[in-house]
Design a protein around this motif. Structure first.
Motif, PDB file in Angstrom:
ATOM      1  N   SER A 196      58.482  49.914 -12.880  1.00 17.77           N
ATOM      2  CA  SER A 196      57.938  48.782 -13.648  1.00 17.77           C
ATOM      3  C   SER A 196      59.022  47.765 -13.960  1.00 17.77           C
ATOM      4  N   SER A 227      59.210  43.705 -13.221  1.00 14.22           N
ATOM      5  CA  SER A 227      59.007  42.907 -14.418  1.00 14.22           C
ATOM      6  C   SER A 227      59.826  41.617 -14.406  1.00 14.22           C
ATOM      7  N   SER A 271      60.578  40.392 -17.267  1.00 16.56           N
ATOM      8  CA  SER A 271      61.272  40.498 -18.556  1.00 16.56           C
ATOM      9  C   SER A 271      62.429  41.483 -18.508  1.00 16.56           C
ATOM     10  N   TYR A 299      60.732  44.534 -25.029  1.00 20.29           N
ATOM     11  CA  TYR A 299      60.375  45.065 -23.710  1.00 20.29           C
ATOM     12  C   TYR A 299      60.107  46.562 -23.843  1.00 20.29           C
TER      13      TYR A 299
END
Length: 543
Positions: A384, A388, A390, A419
């Protein structure tokens, strides 16, 4: 005959052996590993002092070498749980009546057996079963467990010596009884010492115990049970059972004689246990003691005045020792903009030197995570982060379960402080950092304090003494174990009693007298030597 006061002085912490290359200790430990790997152990439950085996066998494989079968343990069912409770209650009266000096002698003997005869075998079992390197096993399954046994004897001796004052003509005294019933000990995979302390601390206080270890810690737990039996622990005082968590809870928490639970594990499980115990409160003979140490999302806050080299070194140890599977592992770090690049450069350079592999090779710093479930969870977080907007991966990010559950030590840099990997407990070798503007060093403290519901451990790094005092006050509730210019891991029995609050548990401080008080029920006794024979007080008399 018991006609003396017995004192057990403060012990010294067990010295940590370094297992340097070609040292006698290293060679002995390698031999113990080879011996355990050379035979398949058939591990029984221990109920009422008897070895109990079943037809339902569970295989045990090293997490770092999943093709090698170490042995099997016998899985129990509801009948074994009930039998363990019956055996405990049968042993209760005699064990509670056993003189303190004789109870103490059993656990002190166990500590000596572990320190010498069983040291290498216990460390080898922890290395193989839980994938710890030699040093991590030594500080856990040897030193910390030995310290728990010896220090708890000392602390309990101090508690017993605490007595009330007496007025003239009166003798007041307090006796510290065990709880009325049995204690359930539920222990985790990550520390053999916790596995040993959670059942023995209540037992030392005169309680009888049903002990359920994590399936992934059965290999070393069974060896500790062998040590306790050799040390002279009476049959039925501690009953070691392997059964499903729901079955244990369903039977124990509904039992009238359930007196308490000593738990280390997930916050979710602990919350469920607490709710179930509350729902059954009217069924119990006494209100049970609920003692738990649960999760953590442990922080490192770095002030603009910090030493960047110290920060980098302690992040590396705090985040990646034992693959980040310590409840106290550094999981989120807040770096000031004026130091961030220097810290990251040093940290990433050092990470390139970390070796990962099997525990037999003592040069490996990183080994495997505990099982496939943990591996898959960590891999999903890493994947992930790769996708991402972020977050970005600064180091690591690879994983492989071909031969073992290996997750490469990974550093994620988040562009926002909320996050997901800054907030959720991962329990693996993944560190997430967030770089804040140095002028916001005060403002970010609120973020450190509020990001996670946990409050287990935390570290601050700063050089200014006024700032250190200020940070300690601002973060007063953020961690039960608080570190200044040090990593947030490595609590030592007798030095840093361990436990956290908020969602991290009841903060009953394993490794101190505070924990032992939870397994005692005080009875105050007042004896009047010459009792009054007239109910009237002086002001009732006629003038």
């Amino acid at each position: 005959m018991n006609n003396a006061y017995f004192s057990f002085p403060m012990p010294q912490n067990e010295p940590v052996r370094d297992y340097a290359p070609n040292s006698a200790d290293a060679l002995n430990l390698q031999a113990a590993i080879k011996e355990l790997k050379g035979k398949k152990r058939d591990i029984p439950m221990y109920i009422g002092g008897k070895e109990i085996r079943t037809d339902k066998k569970v295989d045990i494989f090293p997490p770092h070498e999943t093709a090698h079968l170490l042995g099997q343990f016998s899985m129990g069912d509801e009948s074994h749980i009930n039998k363990a409770i019956e055996s405990a209650l049968k042993a209760r009266e005699q064990w509670a009546a056993t003189s303190w000096e004789h109870r103490a002698a059993i656990f002190l003997k166990a500590a000596d057996l572990l320190a010498h005869k069983y040291r290498f075998k216990m460390n080898a079992a922890t290395m193989l079963g839980q994938s710890k390197n030699a040093y991590q096993a030594e500080i856990d399954s040897a030193c910390e467990l030995i310290d728990f046994l010896r220090f708890n004897v000392h602390f309990l001796s101090q508690i017993y010596a605490q007595q009330p004052i007496s007025a003239p003509g009166i003798n007041n005294r307090t006796e510290y009884r065990p709880l009325e019933g049995f204690v359930l000990a539920i222990t985790p995979f990550n520390f053999t010492a916790i596995g040993g302390n959670l059942p023995t601390a209540p037992a030392m206080c005169g309680n009888v115990v049903v002990w359920k270890p994590a399936n992934t810690q059965v290999y070393s737990a069974s060896i500790f049970m062998e040590i306790l039996k050799e040390a002279g622990l009476p049959d039925g005082v501690i009953n070691l059972v392997y059964a499903s968590g729901p079955s244990i809870g369903d039977i124990c928490f509904k039992h009238r004689d359930f007196a308490g639970v000593h738990f280390t594990g997930s916050t979710g499980v602990f919350n469920t246990m607490w709710k179930t115990i509350g729902e059954n409160a009217t069924n119990y003979k006494s209100y049970p003691r609920i003692v738990g140490e649960t999760g953590g999302k442990d922080f490192v806050y770095v002030h603009p005045t910090a030493d960047p080299d110290a920060v980098a070194a302690n992040l590396l140890r705090g985040a990646f020792e034992y693959q980040g599977q310590k409840c106290s592992a550094a999981s989120r770090a807040y770096l000031p903009s004026n130091l961030a690049e220097k810290i990251k450069t040093k940290l990433l350079a050092e990470m390139k030197t970390l070796k990962m592999g099997v525990v037999d090779d003592f040069s490996n710093f990183i080994n495997a995570v505990i099982d496939e479930k943990s591996f898959d969870k960590l891999a999903s977080y890493i994947d992930s982060a790769k996708k991402s907007k972020s977050a970005k991966i600064l180091a690591g990010g690879t994983y492989d379960k071909t031969n073992g559950y290996f997750i490469e030590p990974t550093v994620i840099e988040a562009s926002k402080p909320d996050y997901v990997t800054m907030c959720e407990e991962l329990f693996g070798p993944v560190l997430t950092i967030y770089v804040y503007d140095k002028k916001d060093w005060d403002k970010i403290i609120d973020t450190v304090d509020s990001t996670s519901g946990y409050a287990l451990t935390g570290s601050i790094f700063a050089q200014d003494r006024n700032i250190i005092e200020y940070l300690a006050k601002r973060l007063v509730n953020a961690a039960g174990n608080f570190y200044i210019n040090d990593k947030p891991t490595g609590a030592v029995v007798g030095q840093q009693p361990f436990g956290g609050a908020r969602a991290s548990g009841t903060n009953d401080k394993a490794g101190s007298a505070l924990n032992l008080y939870r397994w005692l029920s005080a009875r105050t006794i007042k004896e009047t030597f010459v009792p009054v024979t007239n109910y009237r007080y002086a002001f009732h008399q006629e003038g």
